[in-house]
Design an enzyme around this catalytic site. Sequence first.
Site, PDB file in Angstrom:
ATOM      1  N   CYS A 150       0.825  -1.203   0.000  1.00  0.00           N
ATOM      2  CA  CYS A 150       0.000   0.000   0.000  1.00  0.00           C
ATOM      3  C   CYS A 150       0.866   1.263   0.000  1.00  0.00           C
ATOM      4  O   CYS A 150       1.361   1.666  -1.047  1.00  0.00           O
ATOM      5  CB  CYS A 150      -0.986  -0.032   1.162  1.00  0.00           C
ATOM      6  SG  CYS A 150      -2.382   1.064   0.865  1.00  0.00           S
ATOM      7  N   GLU A 158      -1.382  -9.078   2.858  1.00  0.00           N
ATOM      8  CA  GLU A 158      -1.185  -9.751   4.154  1.00  0.00           C
ATOM      9  C   GLU A 158      -2.488 -10.267   4.764  1.00  0.00           C
ATOM     10  O   GLU A 158      -2.487 -11.246   5.500  1.00  0.00           O
ATOM     11  CB  GLU A 158      -0.466  -8.819   5.151  1.00  0.00           C
ATOM     12  CG  GLU A 158      -1.220  -7.566   5.592  1.00  0.00           C
ATOM     13  CD  GLU A 158      -0.966  -6.346   4.731  1.00  0.00           C
ATOM     14  OE1 GLU A 158      -0.571  -6.518   3.558  1.00  0.00           O
ATOM     15  OE2 GLU A 158      -1.160  -5.208   5.221  1.00  0.00           O
ATOM     16  N   HIS A 206      -3.556  -4.785   0.248  1.00  0.00           N
ATOM     17  CA  HIS A 206      -2.887  -5.391   1.408  1.00  0.00           C
ATOM     18  C   HIS A 206      -2.948  -6.921   1.300  1.00  0.00           C
ATOM     19  O   HIS A 206      -3.889  -7.537   1.822  1.00  0.00           O
ATOM     20  CB  HIS A 206      -3.570  -4.945   2.704  1.00  0.00           C
ATOM     21  CG  HIS A 206      -3.336  -3.516   3.045  1.00  0.00           C
ATOM     22  ND1 HIS A 206      -2.254  -3.101   3.803  1.00  0.00           N
ATOM     23  CD2 HIS A 206      -4.021  -2.399   2.722  1.00  0.00           C
ATOM     24  CE1 HIS A 206      -2.302  -1.780   3.945  1.00  0.00           C
ATOM     25  NE2 HIS A 206      -3.356  -1.335   3.290  1.00  0.00           N
TER      26      HIS A 206
HETATM   27  N1  GLN Z   1      -1.722   6.777   3.267  1.00  0.00           N
HETATM   28  C1  GLN Z   1      -1.824   6.124   2.002  1.00  0.00           C
HETATM   29  C2  GLN Z   1      -3.178   6.347   1.350  1.00  0.00           C
HETATM   30  O1  GLN Z   1      -4.123   6.706   2.014  1.00  0.00           O
HETATM   31  C3  GLN Z   1      -1.516   4.645   2.141  1.00  0.00           C
HETATM   32  C4  GLN Z   1      -2.551   3.894   2.905  1.00  0.00           C
HETATM   33  C5  GLN Z   1      -2.081   2.569   3.434  1.00  0.00           C
HETATM   34  O2  GLN Z   1      -0.891   2.271   3.458  1.00  0.00           O
HETATM   35  N2  GLN Z   1      -2.996   1.748   3.885  1.00  0.00           N
HETATM   36  O3  GLN Z   1      -3.320   6.137   0.190  1.00  0.00           O
END
Ligand code: GLN
Length: 533
Positions: A386, A513, A511
């Site tokens: 992400c 994970e 994600h």
């Molecule tokens: N802060 C980033 C966004 O909002 C990444 C979010 C995250 O890593 N879950 O896009």
Amino acid sequence: MAAKATKYVFVTGGVLSGLGKGITAASIGKLLKDRGLRVNLQKCDPYLNVDAGLLNPREHGECFVTKDGAETDLDLGHYERFVDEEMTSTSSLMSGRVLLKLIQDERAGKFGGDDVQIIPHLTGAIQDWIMKAGEGFDVHIVEIGGTVGDYESLAFIEAIRELGVRVGLENCVYVHVVYLPYLGASNETKTKPAQNSVRELRGLGIAPDVLVGRSEKLANNGVKQKLSLFSGVAEDAIALLPNAHSIYEVPLTLEDSGIGDVINRHLGFKTTRPDLKEWRNVVKQATAHYDKEVSVAFVAKYLDNTDTYMSVFEALKAAAWSNNCSVTINWIDASKFDGPKADIGHVLEGHDGIVVPGGFGTRSLEGKIKAAQYALAHKVPYLGLCLGLQMAVIAAAREAGLIDATTFELNPQAEHQVITTMSDQKDKLMTGGTMRLGDYRCQLEPGSLAAQLYGKMDIVERHRHRGECNNDYLEQFATWGIQASGINPDRKLVEVIEGIDHPFFLASQFHPEFKSRPNRPHPLFAGFIRALN
Ligand code: GLN
């Protein structure tokens, strides 16, 4: 024919918090599912928050995202990993969610002039949410957060007491998890706090059917006798759970204590004991000694609580076991390297690979970008999750000469926002539950590393973000040495990027994970660890 009524297992905790109620609930779920029963789980959290989305992950632990986009407590991650089922938003219930709906109903005039009270309205509403979540399952396991006696969890405790009366106590099992302190001076495991906790639970109208006694060391059987005598719980319905080498041992310990059978019998199921063969293998892998060890530099913001990155760590470990090695995860505080002169290279040196996990806010972003630049320049395997993708794209752009490439989070006014706010996320005033959340499709590029690892072209993964690759820069990706190897077909959002001339430089906007399992590591994690060997 009417559907069979759902039976319930309620898990409460006493004496201390942090005893592993979530793991106990997940383990019971595993033992019942492996007996052929359809099982759901639910975490009831006394916080007044509506969900876990705005809780600080440093204190509360990771925010676990379900496939339908609920931002939930990390215990749902345990449920999914142990029971191997995907949970939904019904599996997470925080006080704020129940209260919000109750007050909205009151405003809508749905109570027809009645007083609206904690009992029966709030406790009734909690029961309705619980019963809804249990619909269609043979057994519904409900974990109550906090410790019995906490002021804030009283409504939940009362709700599960009333629910027992409503559906019949023969259809409910109350499991109470207690702490048994060990006194070194007298070499004794003490039961008094546990006795008091059971008394407190009884005082609230609930007689436990099963006790799980957590302790540092294995307590002797005399402790079971004593607990049984003072708590009124049969000796065979008491399990002793000393600290385990791996959390995955807990279902085996509970099964060996006969708890699976006790619950099964109490609820009137005629199922037989599961063989748990595959799970025994997980435990064997999780506790084995490996000759080979790989090291990962985990470049993150929060460093003092492993719960903050629970699913990532579990995914890395499972990936290591499947590659017949162990993994050492060295936490690196990226925020120390935010300054323009700070050099992260010397701390990354010597690691077999680099992981940049998800995150929010401005602190530590520059340090993470530097880590990704290091991975590109030194051809060190890199896995970005992400935020880790967003940092990787900026790193590639900067390495290729676009030195002021940045992200909306660092500078919303910047010219070269290679990572930008998604169009539907701009100007959002409400921050709770409004990100791009949950399952979305992604199509992988044939022949790409991602496609090879997944072994298929169409995938579905879970998301939680506001930012995205700015597609205005997509054509420059090749000149930056990266390619977009996964795209969401509906909105053309970049989901996966990878290095073109790099042994393993891969990052996802989703994600992965959350979908990794101890016995089935996620292909991106498995591939990453393989690249380190
Ligand atoms: N802060 C980033 C966004 O909002 C990444 C979010 C995250 O890593 N879950 O896009």
